[in-house]
Design a protein around this motif. Structure first.
Motif, PDB file in Angstrom:
ATOM      1  N   TYR A 173       1.329  17.886 -24.135  1.00  0.00           N
ATOM      2  CA  TYR A 173       1.494  16.432 -24.164  1.00  0.00           C
ATOM      3  C   TYR A 173       0.239  15.719 -24.661  1.00  0.00           C
ATOM      4  O   TYR A 173       0.123  14.512 -24.547  1.00  0.00           O
ATOM      5  CB  TYR A 173       1.849  15.939 -22.766  1.00  0.00           C
ATOM      6  N   LYS A 174      -0.701  16.533 -25.163  1.00  0.00           N
ATOM      7  CA  LYS A 174      -2.017  16.000 -25.489  1.00  0.00           C
ATOM      8  C   LYS A 174      -1.982  14.749 -26.363  1.00  0.00           C
ATOM      9  O   LYS A 174      -2.587  13.725 -26.035  1.00  0.00           O
ATOM     10  CB  LYS A 174      -2.824  17.098 -26.182  1.00  0.00           C
ATOM     11  N   SER A 175      -1.230  14.836 -27.446  1.00  0.00           N
ATOM     12  CA  SER A 175      -1.341  13.733 -28.400  1.00  0.00           C
ATOM     13  C   SER A 175      -0.760  12.439 -27.827  1.00  0.00           C
ATOM     14  O   SER A 175      -1.334  11.368 -28.007  1.00  0.00           O
ATOM     15  CB  SER A 175      -0.681  14.118 -29.722  1.00  0.00           C
ATOM     16  N   VAL A 176       0.339  12.541 -27.107  1.00  0.00           N
ATOM     17  CA  VAL A 176       0.942  11.334 -26.516  1.00  0.00           C
ATOM     18  C   VAL A 176      -0.042  10.661 -25.561  1.00  0.00           C
ATOM     19  O   VAL A 176      -0.258   9.446 -25.601  1.00  0.00           O
ATOM     20  CB  VAL A 176       2.227  11.697 -25.737  1.00  0.00           C
ATOM     21  N   VAL A 177      -0.660  11.482 -24.708  1.00  0.00           N
ATOM     22  CA  VAL A 177      -1.542  10.920 -23.691  1.00  0.00           C
ATOM     23  C   VAL A 177      -2.819  10.365 -24.319  1.00  0.00           C
ATOM     24  O   VAL A 177      -3.303   9.299 -23.942  1.00  0.00           O
ATOM     25  CB  VAL A 177      -1.870  11.977 -22.616  1.00  0.00           C
ATOM     26  N   LEU A 178      -3.335  11.090 -25.310  1.00  0.00           N
ATOM     27  CA  LEU A 178      -4.546  10.599 -25.970  1.00  0.00           C
ATOM     28  C   LEU A 178      -4.285   9.258 -26.661  1.00  0.00           C
ATOM     29  O   LEU A 178      -5.126   8.366 -26.656  1.00  0.00           O
ATOM     30  CB  LEU A 178      -5.062  11.624 -26.976  1.00  0.00           C
ATOM     31  N   GLN A 179      -3.099   9.126 -27.250  1.00  0.00           N
ATOM     32  CA  GLN A 179      -2.752   7.844 -27.870  1.00  0.00           C
ATOM     33  C   GLN A 179      -2.744   6.733 -26.819  1.00  0.00           C
ATOM     34  O   GLN A 179      -3.173   5.611 -27.086  1.00  0.00           O
ATOM     35  CB  GLN A 179      -1.364   7.901 -28.517  1.00  0.00           C
ATOM     36  N   ALA A 180      -2.271   7.083 -25.626  1.00  0.00           N
ATOM     37  CA  ALA A 180      -2.241   6.091 -24.549  1.00  0.00           C
ATOM     38  C   ALA A 180      -3.664   5.672 -24.201  1.00  0.00           C
ATOM     39  O   ALA A 180      -3.945   4.488 -23.987  1.00  0.00           O
ATOM     40  CB  ALA A 180      -1.546   6.671 -23.325  1.00  0.00           C
ATOM     41  N   LEU A 181      -4.568   6.645 -24.157  1.00  0.00           N
ATOM     42  CA  LEU A 181      -5.966   6.334 -23.850  1.00  0.00           C
ATOM     43  C   LEU A 181      -6.535   5.411 -24.934  1.00  0.00           C
ATOM     44  O   LEU A 181      -7.184   4.409 -24.643  1.00  0.00           O
ATOM     45  CB  LEU A 181      -6.768   7.637 -23.777  1.00  0.00           C
TER      46      LEU A 181
END
Lengths: 711, 572
Positions: free
Chosen positions: A583-591
């Protein structure tokens, strides 16, 4: 006692929603251009003007658990840094929203927690390359101040319009560090900070610009203050308005001689690069708050002068106090050595009597009342006193013995930490003893240090070694000698030879702005304080946030490491390792969306950008160029130096001062980020509220009763 | 006029466990506790609902201490878990979850409770014998000559408390500090009856965790001390500082007796006579060359002034919690009266200096022998600091317990699944005579053993809070977690890299099966093997003593509750 238990809905997390709606109120408080808010109490119809996240949170009704935690977090940041609270509040909101979106995409909580906190860590490490040491900042700011385009700036003209060109200006600066001085007159006054030994720097006299060498009597140090006012040998008192950027009142060259200049009005001098750098640094950190900056610059000048050019560039916050004067225009704000406080008109007669006298001073660290006992003393409740001759009244006995004590030790001035008995105050006025109440501990310490007075708790403790000497009292006067009749109370200045204490006298004629002005002043003081403590600053104006965005972009594009490889020599985390990469990319985008929102709102608040869309385009443009150039930090640094970075939002300075650098605190900023994320993640990981206490019926009858379960 | 009220008869509740309300409350409690378990556990916000301070936690000590329960059955359960926590600090959630699971599992069996109790006691003894034997495959020996295993123990405790809000670097930093603090408290010259020293936690809230540090000796907060000036202390001829420690208030109000009235004539001041008494004490202290006076409570300003003028440093408001370590560290006997002052009460100190953390000022008492130390503990906000403090105290306690019994159990659910597979294997191979001894049939035994194993496995199961699968392998009986979001038919070896405790990798074919906690068919399997490599750097380890006790407490409490026939409530 019963316990109620509420499940927090996992998909539409109540706590996160509460956080985001609370934070929404703070959007306009972000950035250098803030919009104030009126908070109206419907029950009393009273309203407060607020302009900071702390005051906003203080005035809101926070009964929910998430609100309570938010309040705690903001207060903690305020207590530690006095700056960064609006950033914190905003990011709490932005990240809460972003995480709610992640939850709706079924991203597991543990993946959000681990990726977000790792991401923030990585960003904090990455942006270290945008830190500049204070030393380098000083060098840079000083050199930039003599650039040709800098002399074009509006305010600078006041300071150096008589100089033929910037080279001469530079020459002036250089010369002044080894000036040829001609003593003009020497003053025999005892007041060290009121009357200076005047010296004139001869090579520059012809230019109509002057540098005054200030040598306080009794002070071994020599310091130089350069000024734009013309010093004449006959002028024994002179106002020093000599910032090359600012003139305190923006008056013409010669007007500065007029009026009653008390000499203690301070302004930054330019004796060394280090020195003017601190003034510049204060400006770069002020983010457009000019009045506070000017005050701080003069405080820094005074403290530096005292530090005997030892090279210590620390700002001593404990030696600064504020005094709020309501009823004078804001331009009357200034820094006064010593302690300025408000006293009742009855005491003014005593002050007039004291003028020009050296006083014996006593410091009391408790209340000065008959009933007062030190902390930890429990009053006996079972002692009965038999009075055989009920003629003498107890109170009178105490009053007269206290007064006798003061008279015996020839005390003229008493500074009391707590309250003072009114009867005693009156008796003291009659005996020409001045009692000043509600004096803070650091003020007592400052006076103790220079007068030799030892703080005591009771007057009965008095002995010769407790009493200090050399204090002076006078009425505080505004810079133009304007009567400072503020109705009930009269401002008074208490000082002593060599006292390190400085009072920032804050004036305004609008009552509701008082708090705001005081808060803003302290914010700036602490920004400079933390910058000096950190020994470094961040590039400001969105540079750091932009690099975070660019760094996250890179992290997202990084090829995912197989779970097996990164678990080699690390503490094993079976729950997180694999799922996190998924889920890295989704969460990083959220950050990233937190910082992106931050930039958009800051830019829009400055109203330099027409719409969020415009800013978003600009941000994307920079991100693309940063990525293209291969080294984003170098690109951002280059753009920052050119002053091109998000220039449509560089703050209120942008229009009239090109090349102005804006800097931010390092620790305060990264800590605000971390605290914001910690709070959001703490609330995110919470799945239930447990309400303890005897309120079962109340909960049962409330409209949310169906959400609760009882154990 | 007095009125007599007839006494109400007591209320009898028969077979309380069969009542709906009880089982609902029990399952709710079990749900709350399960959701808190482990490093990915969910947090609970404990508050009073009217704006009081909010405690965010996942620790059993905080939750159970503040949960008032109405039913006696829950009361029994919580009391015994809390008793376990007070003795061991660790494994509270394990105990509570296991106990709830055992009750639920055993209740659903069609076996009389007295048989269940007999069999389960036998199962417990099997477990305990196994855990105590050298052959035990889920325990590791703790080697005190290296710090690795100790660090693992501390790290596991810290990591299992997510509300502390620590990142990796912070966990590592604190782990080192806690271990350092613990090593300070171990006396250098061990005698037969050596006693551990004490680590005092000094709160510094609002700071970064990385600002935490450990200092030998003690810190006493002194707001009014001026840091700029160095302390000048009177020293004795042996270059030590003589110190007096008072546990009585020296504020000058001790003439206030508990009861009765004192009548005095006007002009006589009890306060003055009391102060004179205090000043006499001061005079004696000065004569005895005391350099430092520490008082638990408040010292009268006049006495402070007198002492200061005579070069004696006076520190008051040290607080009750510091008295024992202060006395231990300096060898001074707390003086409880200001009328009798024996020189034999004085202690000694090596050095004294001032320290400042955040905005707090302290005097730092440096002893000759460092069995007492101070852990200056920082965390960004109040609620996370409180949680961190509990975690540090637990970790400290775990180290102490480990020193007594240098063993540790594999964490991350592996001990539970390993024990379950051991019991499954063992219960199949039991001889008929054993069943006769317990007075039950083989089927009954199998049923109860299966319930017992499922309870153990459900504890491991509650470590998982997202939707991923949990596996156990057929070779070592360890616990494996499949990350969420993968279809159930995926090839497991690709998804799992290491077992829960981190000791086994997925290198060999380990024959995984799903661990479904509750309703799965009994599995027949071989005795689980001991992992080949037992020394690894980054293992999740649990405290041996705490977990063994937790297992026993859980089973005995479950048995007690199953055995409840009546609840008698006094209604008056």
């Amino acid at each position: 006692l019963l316990m109620a238990f509420r499940d927090v809905n996992a998909r539409r997390h109540i706590g996160l929603q509460q956080l985001s709606s609370l934070a929404l109120a703070g959007r306009t408080l972000l950035g250098p251009v803030k919009s104030c808010k009126f908070i109206v109490d419907e029950s009393t119809n009273q309203s407060t003007l607020i302009c900071s996240a702390v005051r906003l949170i203080e005035s809101l009704d926070l009964t929910s658990a998430a609100g309570q935690l938010l309040n705690e977090t903001i207060q903690a940041q305020n207590k530690e840094f006095k700056t960064g609270m609006s950033t914190l509040l905003f990011l709490v909101g932005a990240w809460s929203n972003a995480i709610v979106e992640c939850l709706q995409q079924n991203v597991p909580v543990s993946a959000i927690v681990s990726v977000m906190s790792e991401g923030l860590n990585s960003c904090c490490e990455r942006v270290q390359c945008l830190q500049i040491s204070i030393h380098d900042v000083n060098k840079e700011l000083c050199s930039s101040s003599v650039r040709p385009n800098a002399s074009k700036s509006k305010t600078c003209q006041i300071g150096c319009n008589s100089l033929p060109n910037s080279h001469l200006f530079l020459y002036f600066q250089k010369e002044i560090s080894v000036p040829e001085v001609i003593p003009i007159n020497s003053c025999s006054h005892q007041d060290d900070d009121c009357n200076f030994n005047k010296h004139l720097v001869s090579p520059l006299a012809g230019f109509g610009s002057v540098a005054t060498l200030v040598k306080p009597a009794g002070d071994k140090s020599t310091s130089v203050i350069s000024g734009n006012g013309v010093a004449t040998s006959s002028c024994s008192k002179q106002k020093l308005t000599h910032s090359r950027y600012f003139s305190t009142l923006g008056k013409s060259l010669f007007s500065s001689q007029q009026g009653n200049f008390q000499g203690y009005l301070l302004g930054p001098s330019a004796d060394s690069c280090e020195y003017c750098g601190l003034g510049h640094l204060a400006m770069a950190l002020s983010h457009g708050n000019e009045p506070s900056m000017k005050l701080l610059q003069s405080i820094v000048a005074y403290q530096q002068e005292r530090a005997e050019h030892s090279g210590s560039s620390q700002l001593n916050v404990a030696e600064i106090v504020t005094c709020c004067l309501l009823g004078l225009p804001e331009s009357y704000s200034c820094a006064s050595p010593g302690f300025v406080t408000l006293l009742s008109p009855e005491q003014v007669t005593v002050i007039k009597y004291f003028e020009d006298k050296l006083l014996r001073i006593l410091l009391i660290d408790g209340d000065l009342t008959e009933q007062y006992r030190h902390l930890g003393f429990n009053r006996p409740c079972n002692v009965r006193t038999i009075v055989e001759h009920p003629s003498l009244q107890e109170g009178d006995l105490w009053l007269s013995s206290m007064l006798d004590n003061l008279i015996n030790f020839e005390v003229n001035l008493v500074l009391v930490k707590g309250n003072v008995c009114e009867n005693l105050r009156e008796r003291c006025i009659a005996n020409s003893i001045l009692l000043v109440s509600s004096v803070t501990w650091n003020v007592l310490c400052a006076f103790g240090e220079v007068t030799g007075a030892q703080p005591v708790t009771y007057l009965t403790q008095l002995n010769a070694s407790c009493v200090g000497s050399g204090a002076q009292v006078e009425l505080w006067k505004a810079s133009d000698g304007r009567a400072t009749d503020l109705g009930e109370l009269v401002p008074v200045r208490i000082k002593a030879r060599g006292i390190p204490l400085l009072t920032a006298v804050l004036t305004t004629s609008v009552a509701s702005k008082m708090q705001l002005i005081e808060d803003q002043f302290w914010t700036l003081v602490y920004r400079l304080h933390h910058a000096l403590n950190d020994k470094k600053v961040f590039l400001g104006g969105g540079a750091v946030e932009l690099l975070c965005l660019s760094h996250i972009q890179m992290l997202v594009e990084q090829p995912l490491q197989p779970a097996n490889q990164n678990a080699v020599k690390e503490f094993h985390n079976p729950w997180l390792a694999a799922s996190a990469t998924e889920y890295k990319s989704v969460v990083l985008q959220a950050l990233a969306s937190g910082w992106k929102q931050y930039l958009l709102v800051v830019m829009c608040n400055t109203t330099k950008a027409a719409s969020e869309l415009e800013v978003a385009t600009s941000v994307d443009h920079h991100l693309r160029k940063a990525a293209d150039c291969g080294c984003p930090s170098a690109y951002i640094l280059k753009e920052f130096r050119r002053g091109d970075l998000l220039r449509d939002g560089a703050g209120p300075f942008a229009d009239h001062r090109e090349g102005l650098r804006v800097y931010d605190n390092v620790t305060a900023k990264t800590e605000a980020w971390r605290r914001a994320l910690d709070l959001v993640l703490l609330v995110l990981q919470t799945d239930a509220e447990i309400v303890t206490g005897p309120r079962k019926n109340q909960l049962l009858n409330s409209h949310v009763s169906s959400e609760f379960m009882f154990l | 006029m007095s009125r007599l009220e007839a006494k109400k008869p007591p209320l009898f509740i028969t077979e309380p466990l069969t009542k709906d309300g009880v089982s609902q409350s029990l399952s709710l409690l079990s749900r709350i506790l399960k959701s808190c378990y482990g490093p990915a556990g969910r947090l609970k916000q404990l508050h009073n609902g009217v704006g009081g301070c909010v405690c965010t936690t996942s620790q059993s000590s905080a939750i159970l201490g503040r949960l008032p329960v109405s039913h006696p059955v829950l009361g029994v359960l919580m009391a015994s878990v809390q008793n376990h926590i007070s003795r061991f600090s660790d494994c509270g959630l394990f105990t509570a979850i296991l106990c709830c699971s055992l009750i639920e599992n055993f209740k659903s069996l069609n076996v009389t409770s007295c048989t269940v109790i007999k069999i389960s006691k036998h199962l417990l003894s099997l477990c305990m014998d196994y855990l105590k034997s050298e052959a035990c495959g889920c325990r590791v020996a703790v080697d005190f000559s290296s710090v690795e295993t100790l660090l693992c123990l501390v790290r596991s405790v810290l990591r299992s408390k997510p509300a502390c809000m620590l990142n990796k670097t912070e966990v590592d930093h604190l782990t080192t500090l806690i271990l350092k603090a613990f090593l300070f408290t171990v006396p250098c010259h061990a005698e037969s009856n050596a006693v551990l020293g004490k680590c005092v936690i000094v709160p510094v809230k609002g700071r970064r965790v990385m600002d935490s540090t450990v200092l030998p000796g003690l810190l006493i907060e002194t707001p009014e001390i001026q840091l700029a000036k160095p302390l000048t202390v009177k020293r004795t001829c042996s270059n030590m500082i003589k110190m007096a420690l008072f546990c009585v208030s020296m504020s000058g109000d001790s003439f206030n007796p508990e009861e009765g009235t004192i009548t005095v004539h006007h002009g006589i001041s009890l306060e003055m006579s009391e102060l004179n008494q205090l000043l006499n004490v001061g005079k004696q202290l000065v004569n005895d060359e005391v350099g430092l006076v520490v008082c638990q409570k408040v010292i009268h300003p006049s006495l402070k002034q007198y002492l200061k003028e005579n070069g004696v440093i006076a520190v008051d408001r040290a607080g009750l919690s510091l008295m024992e370590p202060l006395s231990r560290m300096t060898g001074s006997k707390p003086i409880a009266s200001i009328r009798l002052l024996s020189p034999s009460c004085y202690g000694s100190l090596k050095d004294l200096c001032t320290e400042s953390f955040a905005s707090k000022n302290f005097v730092h008492l440096i002893p000759d022998d460092t069995v007492v130390c101070s852990l200056i503990l920082c965390n960004r906000n109040e609620t996370a600091w409180d949680e961190l403090k509990r975690a540090c105290e637990t970790a400290e306690h775990v180290l102490q317990l480990t020193l007594k019994e240098p063993l540790a159990l594999l964490g991350g659910g592996c001990t539970e699944t390993h024990l379950a597979s051991y019991i499954r294997h063992k219960s199949c191979s039991l001889s008929t005579s054993s069943f006769e001894d317990i007075d039950c049939s083989r089927t009954q035994y199998q049923l109860v053993a299966d319930g017992f194993c499922r309870s153990l496995e459900s504890v491991a199961h509650s470590l998982n809070h997202d939707d991923g699968e949990i596996l156990t392998d057929m070779v070592y009986g360890h616990c494996w977690f499949v990350p969420p979001g993968f279809p159930p038919v995926s090839s497991w070896p690709d998804l799992v890299s290491k077992c829960g405790c981190g000791i086994n990798g997925n290198g060999e074919n380990l024959k995984w099966r799903l661990l479904q906690g509750q309703f799965c068919s009994p599995v027949i399997q071989d005795c689980p093997k001991d992992p080949l490599v037992k020394v690894a750097d980054f293992l999740t380890l649990d405290c041996y003593a705490a977990k063994c006790s937790g297992l026993q407490v859980a089973l005995e409490t479950a048995n007690l509750i199953l055995d409840l026939l009546y609840v008698i409530k006094d209604q008056n």
